[in-house]
Design a protein around this motif. Sequence first.
Motif, short mmCIF file in Angstrom:
data_model
loop_
_atom_site.label_atom_id
_atom_site.label_comp_id
_atom_site.label_asym_id
_atom_site.label_seq_id
_atom_site.Cartn_x
_atom_site.Cartn_y
_atom_site.Cartn_z
N ASN A 4 15.87 15.96 21.84
CA ASN A 4 16.63 16.98 21.13
C ASN A 4 17.91 17.32 21.88
O ASN A 4 18.91 17.67 21.27
CB ASN A 4 15.77 18.22 20.94
N VAL A 5 17.86 17.21 23.21
CA VAL A 5 19.00 17.55 24.06
C VAL A 5 19.05 16.56 25.22
O VAL A 5 18.00 16.09 25.68
CB VAL A 5 18.86 18.99 24.60
N ARG A 6 20.25 16.26 25.66
CA ARG A 6 20.41 15.52 26.91
C ARG A 6 20.73 16.52 28.01
O ARG A 6 21.70 17.28 27.89
CB ARG A 6 21.52 14.48 26.78
N TRP A 7 19.93 16.50 29.06
CA TRP A 7 20.09 17.45 30.16
C TRP A 7 20.61 16.66 31.35
O TRP A 7 19.93 15.82 31.90
CB TRP A 7 18.75 18.09 30.48
N GLN A 8 21.87 16.93 31.75
CA GLN A 8 22.52 16.13 32.77
C GLN A 8 22.42 16.80 34.13
O GLN A 8 22.83 17.94 34.32
CB GLN A 8 23.99 15.89 32.41
N VAL A 9 21.85 16.07 35.07
CA VAL A 9 21.75 16.51 36.47
C VAL A 9 22.50 15.49 37.32
O VAL A 9 22.04 14.36 37.49
CB VAL A 9 20.29 16.62 36.92
N LEU A 21 17.32 27.04 22.87
CA LEU A 21 17.65 27.73 21.62
C LEU A 21 19.08 28.25 21.65
O LEU A 21 19.83 28.13 20.67
CB LEU A 21 16.66 28.88 21.39
N LEU A 22 19.46 28.84 22.76
CA LEU A 22 20.81 29.38 22.88
C LEU A 22 21.85 28.27 22.85
O LEU A 22 22.88 28.37 22.17
CB LEU A 22 20.94 30.18 24.18
N VAL A 23 21.58 27.18 23.53
CA VAL A 23 22.52 26.06 23.57
C VAL A 23 22.75 25.51 22.16
O VAL A 23 23.89 25.27 21.74
CB VAL A 23 21.96 24.96 24.50
N ARG A 24 21.66 25.30 21.42
CA ARG A 24 21.81 24.76 20.07
C ARG A 24 22.54 25.75 19.15
O ARG A 24 23.37 25.36 18.32
CB ARG A 24 20.43 24.42 19.50
N ALA A 25 22.23 27.04 19.31
CA ALA A 25 22.89 28.05 18.48
C ALA A 25 24.38 28.09 18.74
O ALA A 25 25.20 28.18 17.80
CB ALA A 25 22.26 29.41 18.73
N LEU A 26 24.77 28.01 20.00
CA LEU A 26 26.20 28.04 20.32
C LEU A 26 26.92 26.81 19.79
O LEU A 26 28.04 26.92 19.26
CB LEU A 26 26.38 28.13 21.84
N ASP A 59 25.11 11.54 19.25
CA ASP A 59 25.57 12.91 19.02
C ASP A 59 24.63 13.96 19.61
O ASP A 59 24.83 15.15 19.40
CB ASP A 59 25.70 13.15 17.51
N THR A 60 23.59 13.54 20.32
CA THR A 60 22.68 14.50 20.94
C THR A 60 23.44 15.41 21.89
O THR A 60 24.26 14.96 22.69
CB THR A 60 21.56 13.77 21.71
N LEU A 61 23.17 16.70 21.80
CA LEU A 61 23.87 17.69 22.61
C LEU A 61 23.61 17.45 24.09
O LEU A 61 22.50 17.16 24.51
CB LEU A 61 23.38 19.08 22.21
N THR A 93 35.49 25.70 19.84
CA THR A 93 34.74 24.44 19.87
C THR A 93 34.40 24.12 21.32
O THR A 93 35.31 23.89 22.13
CB THR A 93 35.56 23.30 19.26
N PRO A 94 33.12 24.11 21.67
CA PRO A 94 32.75 23.82 23.07
C PRO A 94 33.14 22.41 23.46
O PRO A 94 32.92 21.45 22.71
CB PRO A 94 31.23 24.00 23.07
N ASP A 95 33.72 22.28 24.63
CA ASP A 95 33.97 20.95 25.19
C ASP A 95 32.75 20.52 26.00
O ASP A 95 32.30 19.38 25.89
CB ASP A 95 35.21 20.98 26.07
N THR A 96 32.23 21.44 26.80
CA THR A 96 30.97 21.21 27.51
C THR A 96 30.16 22.50 27.48
O THR A 96 30.71 23.61 27.43
CB THR A 96 31.20 20.79 28.98
#
Length: 275
Positions: free
Chosen positions: A138-143, A191-196, A167-169, A207-210
């Motif tokens: 659902n999301v890509r989490w970059q570390v 939830l907050l990330v997807r809502a934003l 297109d995954t966030l 429009t968020p860039d990151t």
Amino acid sequence: MRDDLHYNQPNTRARIAARRNRRRNAVSAMPGPRRAIGGWLASGRIASLVLFLASLGGLIAIAVSPQFVVRRVQINGAQILDTADIEEMAGVTGASIWLVQTDNVEARLAQNAYIERVEASLILPDILTINLAERQPNVRWQVGDIRYLVDAEGRVLGPDTATFVTDTLIVEDRSGQTIEPNDRIDPDVLLLVRALALRLPNEAGVTPDTISWDIEHGVMVTTADGRMIVFGRKERLDEKIEILRFLTIQEPTEYTWLDLRPATPYYRNDTPPQP
């Protein structure tokens, strides 16, 4: 001593003779071997014994027969995982089908973070069937330089091995912490990330860039022109978006840093004045 009392001495010889006669009669009453075998045949004991031994031999032959060895693993439901990897995790190829414990196979497969549900069953003579449902990224989490796939519930599935980014966030983790498959990302953060990502372009004109996260600030949005907007957690989200809309559309305000977490938002502008 009275004359009418007499002592009867025991007749030892008669007793011994009677005992010998009883022994002879018992021996003569025992059936001979032929008669005993005939009795067993009539009662069905020998037939039952032969049938038992034949059945036991047949079961042993089936148990050790190479015909009843797992040769095929049928896998249904795999979309992300490679079927060869699933077969290797099952670990039963070449094993006697009679010795395969399907609950153990399910337990091994369930340890993989991508697998949400799994059911294993056997089909004689040589097939193991695996039906599974995968968790969907659902999301890509970059570390750092590594992107991890995370499902909607926050479970870390594993490193993203895709050669191109869909297109995954993507969320940048700036906390400095390390994560591994099966770790959990806070669902509220997701939830907050997807809502934003969905609401900011339409409701606030941003429009968020990151989108990033760290322990101190929570969720942050960076715009294409370098502005940083701190949202923190999901509490008061509608109010935060309305304030951002006011500063962006209704009363355009120059800022490089906007912190929406306090009841009275704080912003500053570090851009040097234009000459």
